[in-house]
Design a protein around this motif. Structure first.
Motif, PDB file in Angstrom:
ATOM      1  N   ALA A  15       0.742  -1.146   0.086  1.00 33.63           N
ATOM      2  CA  ALA A  15       0.044  -0.089   0.001  1.00 33.63           C
ATOM      3  C   ALA A  15       0.858   1.219   0.119  1.00 33.63           C
ATOM      4  CB  ALA A  15      -1.052  -0.013   1.270  1.00 33.63           C
ATOM      5  N   ASP A  16       0.293   2.356  -0.452  1.00 33.39           N
ATOM      6  CA  ASP A  16       1.226   3.687  -0.463  1.00 33.39           C
ATOM      7  C   ASP A  16       0.649   4.279   1.131  1.00 33.39           C
ATOM      8  OD1 ASP A  16       2.429   4.122  -2.890  1.00 33.39           O
ATOM      9  OD2 ASP A  16       0.614   4.388  -3.985  1.00 33.39           O
ATOM     10  N   THR A  17       1.711   3.577   1.943  1.00 27.77           N
ATOM     11  CA  THR A  17       1.566   3.894   3.214  1.00 27.77           C
ATOM     12  C   THR A  17       2.357   5.446   3.757  1.00 27.77           C
ATOM     13  OG1 THR A  17       3.199   2.515   3.735  1.00 27.77           O
ATOM     14  CG2 THR A  17       0.966   1.803   4.081  1.00 27.77           C
ATOM     15  N   GLU A  18       3.197   5.566   2.888  1.00 27.05           N
ATOM     16  CA  GLU A  18       4.214   6.655   3.507  1.00 27.05           C
ATOM     17  C   GLU A  18       3.577   8.098   3.462  1.00 27.05           C
ATOM     18  OE1 GLU A  18       6.892   6.045   5.064  1.00 27.05           O
ATOM     19  OE2 GLU A  18       7.698   4.285   4.172  1.00 27.05           O
ATOM     20  N   ARG A  19       3.349   8.658   2.300  1.00 27.16           N
ATOM     21  CA  ARG A  19       3.045  10.135   2.152  1.00 27.16           C
ATOM     22  C   ARG A  19       1.714  10.422   3.265  1.00 27.16           C
ATOM     23  NH1 ARG A  19       0.836  11.818  -3.267  1.00 27.16           N
ATOM     24  NH2 ARG A  19      -0.894  11.012  -2.075  1.00 27.16           N
ATOM     25  N   GLY A  21       0.225   8.343   5.311  1.00 28.08           N
ATOM     26  CA  GLY A  21       0.013   7.377   6.633  1.00 28.08           C
ATOM     27  C   GLY A  21       1.151   7.820   7.373  1.00 28.08           C
ATOM     28  N   HIS A  22       2.294   6.998   7.492  1.00 31.77           N
ATOM     29  CA  HIS A  22       3.432   7.270   8.338  1.00 31.77           C
ATOM     30  C   HIS A  22       3.711   8.823   8.522  1.00 31.77           C
ATOM     31  CE1 HIS A  22       4.488   3.014   8.763  1.00 31.77           C
ATOM     32  NE2 HIS A  22       4.376   3.089   7.391  1.00 31.77           N
ATOM     33  N   ARG A  23       3.873   9.679   7.191  1.00 30.50           N
ATOM     34  CA  ARG A  23       4.303  10.952   7.523  1.00 30.50           C
ATOM     35  C   ARG A  23       3.262  11.795   8.280  1.00 30.50           C
ATOM     36  NH1 ARG A  23       3.278  15.852   5.224  1.00 30.50           N
ATOM     37  NH2 ARG A  23       1.144  15.023   4.276  1.00 30.50           N
ATOM     38  N   VAL A  24       2.075  11.532   8.175  1.00 33.85           N
ATOM     39  CA  VAL A  24       0.958  12.085   8.966  1.00 33.85           C
ATOM     40  C   VAL A  24       1.216  11.753  10.299  1.00 33.85           C
ATOM     41  CG1 VAL A  24      -1.655  12.346   9.185  1.00 33.85           C
ATOM     42  CG2 VAL A  24      -0.504  12.533   6.772  1.00 33.85           C
ATOM     43  N   ALA A  25       1.383  10.474  10.535  1.00 34.07           N
ATOM     44  CA  ALA A  25       1.276  10.047  12.031  1.00 34.07           C
ATOM     45  C   ALA A  25       2.599  10.703  12.769  1.00 34.07           C
ATOM     46  CB  ALA A  25       1.431   8.462  12.119  1.00 34.07           C
ATOM     47  N   PHE A  26       3.572  10.678  12.010  1.00 38.14           N
ATOM     48  CA  PHE A  26       4.862  11.266  12.677  1.00 38.14           C
ATOM     49  C   PHE A  26       4.656  12.810  12.984  1.00 38.14           C
ATOM     50  CE2 PHE A  26       7.764   8.221  10.168  1.00 38.14           C
ATOM     51  CZ  PHE A  26       8.493   7.817  11.200  1.00 38.14           C
ATOM     52  N   GLU A  46      12.733  12.867   1.234  1.00 36.61           N
ATOM     53  CA  GLU A  46      14.332  12.884   1.497  1.00 36.61           C
ATOM     54  C   GLU A  46      14.661  12.084   2.391  1.00 36.61           C
ATOM     55  OE1 GLU A  46      15.130  17.613   0.040  1.00 36.61           O
ATOM     56  OE2 GLU A  46      16.035  16.728   1.603  1.00 36.61           O
ATOM     57  N   LEU A  47      13.698  11.937   3.492  1.00 39.47           N
ATOM     58  CA  LEU A  47      14.092  11.363   4.791  1.00 39.47           C
ATOM     59  C   LEU A  47      13.859   9.903   4.453  1.00 39.47           C
ATOM     60  CD1 LEU A  47      11.805  13.600   7.244  1.00 39.47           C
ATOM     61  CD2 LEU A  47      14.659  13.298   7.180  1.00 39.47           C
ATOM     62  N   LEU A  48      13.022   9.400   3.621  1.00 39.29           N
ATOM     63  CA  LEU A  48      12.873   8.118   3.179  1.00 39.29           C
ATOM     64  C   LEU A  48      14.185   7.465   2.713  1.00 39.29           C
ATOM     65  CD1 LEU A  48       9.425   7.903   1.070  1.00 39.29           C
ATOM     66  CD2 LEU A  48      10.015   6.978   3.450  1.00 39.29           C
ATOM     67  N   ALA A  49      14.993   7.997   2.626  1.00 42.88           N
ATOM     68  CA  ALA A  49      16.413   7.323   2.384  1.00 42.88           C
ATOM     69  C   ALA A  49      16.936   6.563   3.469  1.00 42.88           C
ATOM     70  CB  ALA A  49      17.637   8.381   2.222  1.00 42.88           C
ATOM     71  N   VAL A  50      16.538   7.064   4.698  1.00 43.69           N
ATOM     72  CA  VAL A  50      16.746   6.009   5.963  1.00 43.69           C
ATOM     73  C   VAL A  50      15.707   5.374   6.381  1.00 43.69           C
ATOM     74  CG1 VAL A  50      17.161   6.178   8.424  1.00 43.69           C
ATOM     75  CG2 VAL A  50      18.788   7.579   6.752  1.00 43.69           C
ATOM     76  N   THR A  51      15.785   3.951   6.652  1.00 42.07           N
ATOM     77  CA  THR A  51      14.466   3.173   6.723  1.00 42.07           C
ATOM     78  C   THR A  51      14.647   2.919   8.405  1.00 42.07           C
ATOM     79  OG1 THR A  51      15.807   1.181   6.580  1.00 42.07           O
ATOM     80  CG2 THR A  51      14.662   1.661   4.597  1.00 42.07           C
ATOM     81  N   GLY A  52      13.140   2.702   8.771  1.00 47.02           N
ATOM     82  CA  GLY A  52      12.886   2.711  10.180  1.00 47.02           C
ATOM     83  C   GLY A  52      12.605   3.889  10.831  1.00 47.02           C
ATOM     84  N   GLY A  53      11.770   4.029  11.422  1.00 44.58           N
ATOM     85  CA  GLY A  53      10.849   5.274  12.039  1.00 44.58           C
ATOM     86  C   GLY A  53      11.803   6.006  12.947  1.00 44.58           C
ATOM     87  N   ARG A  87       0.976   4.607  17.282  1.00 45.14           N
ATOM     88  CA  ARG A  87      -0.636   4.676  17.586  1.00 45.14           C
ATOM     89  C   ARG A  87      -1.416   5.458  16.798  1.00 45.14           C
ATOM     90  NH1 ARG A  87      -1.923   8.899  20.602  1.00 45.14           N
ATOM     91  NH2 ARG A  87       0.190   8.745  21.980  1.00 45.14           N
ATOM     92  N   HIS A  88      -0.972   6.559  16.273  1.00 45.50           N
ATOM     93  CA  HIS A  88      -1.707   7.383  15.346  1.00 45.50           C
ATOM     94  C   HIS A  88      -1.701   6.792  13.938  1.00 45.50           C
ATOM     95  CE1 HIS A  88      -1.789  11.163  17.859  1.00 45.50           C
ATOM     96  NE2 HIS A  88      -0.785  11.012  18.085  1.00 45.50           N
ATOM     97  N   TYR A  89      -0.514   5.942  13.606  1.00 45.10           N
ATOM     98  CA  TYR A  89      -0.642   5.370  12.179  1.00 45.10           C
ATOM     99  C   TYR A  89      -1.623   4.309  12.371  1.00 45.10           C
ATOM    100  CZ  TYR A  89       1.055   2.712   8.252  1.00 45.10           C
ATOM    101  OH  TYR A  89       1.129   2.137   7.086  1.00 45.10           O
ATOM    102  N   THR A  90      -1.618   3.393  13.225  1.00 48.47           N
ATOM    103  CA  THR A  90      -2.623   2.283  13.296  1.00 48.47           C
ATOM    104  C   THR A  90      -3.939   2.727  13.250  1.00 48.47           C
ATOM    105  OG1 THR A  90      -2.296   2.063  15.589  1.00 48.47           O
ATOM    106  CG2 THR A  90      -0.954   0.587  14.078  1.00 48.47           C
TER     107      THR A  90
END
Ligand code: XBP
Ligand code: MG
Length: 251
Positions: A15-19, A21-26, A46-53, A87-90
């Motif tokens: 799924a397209d989770t990053e923009r 999903g994860h970004r919003v939750a961060f 740019e930050l996606l160059a590093v994996t893991g939150g 928590r926000h992401y889930t």
């Protein structure tokens, strides 16, 4: 060797989770504790160059906020922020806001019907995987996967091959018996370093990445009414990545 299993990355692939999903939750987690950190869509790319939150937050501070006064308990702050972000992401996933990418459910169902084994190899947190599967696929979808290899289960995240090797060991399979699915250069480097043939489905954040070494690069996996387009490699006239084509890719 005959194809025995499909191994999937999660973020960007299922799924397209990053923009959205994860970004919003961060950002929600940062705001919740009163931090002035905000990751817009471009910066997040740019930050996606590093994996893991957790690793990504440290990278942000090192690269973009060198003057931000570090608390002595920075490690604890990162862990707390990451728990809030999960928590926000889930919660976002539970609202059903993030659908699977085209062709994902079709291929998973076809794989199950033809006796292929399924696994997941991702850097994201296990709860995030479970929530995505449950809310975007099916209430029992976690049980479709023999192994869900996720997060801090291995010390070195992608592009290191460790998470794929872990999944292969747990399934007692050789890399030649499996096909991996990825969406990013870091993901492809990880799967290739584990000697896995790999199909890449690109997305907006990854379409400029270097995918040399992929068996096939597609815009998505394809549906009967929404054919996939090959960015590199051959779909051989097929509009979808089917189990038959997957078998040919590893043969
Ligand atoms: C996914 C990631 C993850 C998520 C955040 O990479 O980089 O870090 O963005 O997940 P890949 P956590 O698709 O290559 O596995 O915050 O749960 O770490
Ligand atoms: Mg990914």
């Amino acid at each position: 060797m005959a194809l025995a299993a499909l191994i999937f990355d999660v973020d960007g692939t299922l799924a397209d989770t990053e923009r959205d999903g994860h970004r919003v939750a961060f950002n929600q987690a940062f705001a919740e504790v009163g931090l002035d950190w905000h990751w817009d869509e471009r910066l997040y790319g740019e930050l996606l160059a590093v994996t893991g939150g957790k690793e990504r937050m440290r990278h942000y501070l090192d690269r973009y906020r060198p003057d931000w006064p570090r608390p002595t308990a920075l490690d604890a702050l990162i862990v707390r922020l990451h728990a809030a972000k999960t928590r926000h992401y889930t919660n976002l996933l539970a609202r059903g806001d993030i659908p699977l990418r085209p062709g994902v459910e079709r291929l998973l169902r076809e794989a199950r019907a033809t006796g292929l084994r399924l696994a997941i190899a991702t850097t994201t947190t296990p709860e995030n995987v479970t929530a995505l599967l449950r809310h975007a696929l099916a209430s029992d979808a976690e049980s479709w996967f023999e192994v869900i290899a996720a997060g801090d289960i291995v010390p070195a995240k992608k592009p290191a091959p460790d998470i794929y090797r872990y999944a292969l060991e747990r399934m007692r399979l050789r890399p030649e018996q499996c096909l991996a699915f990825e969406d990013s250069e870091n993901g492809l480097r990880s799967s290739r370093a584990a000697n896995l043939a790999t199909v890449v489905t690109v997305n907006d954040y990854t379409c400029d990445h270097d995918f040399s070494g992929a068996a096939l690069v597609l815009d998505h996996l394809g549906e009967p009414d929404r054919p996939a387009r090959a960015v590199a490699g051959q779909l051989n006239g097929a509009g979808c990545l089917t189990v038959d084509l997957a078998k040919r890719l590893v043969a």
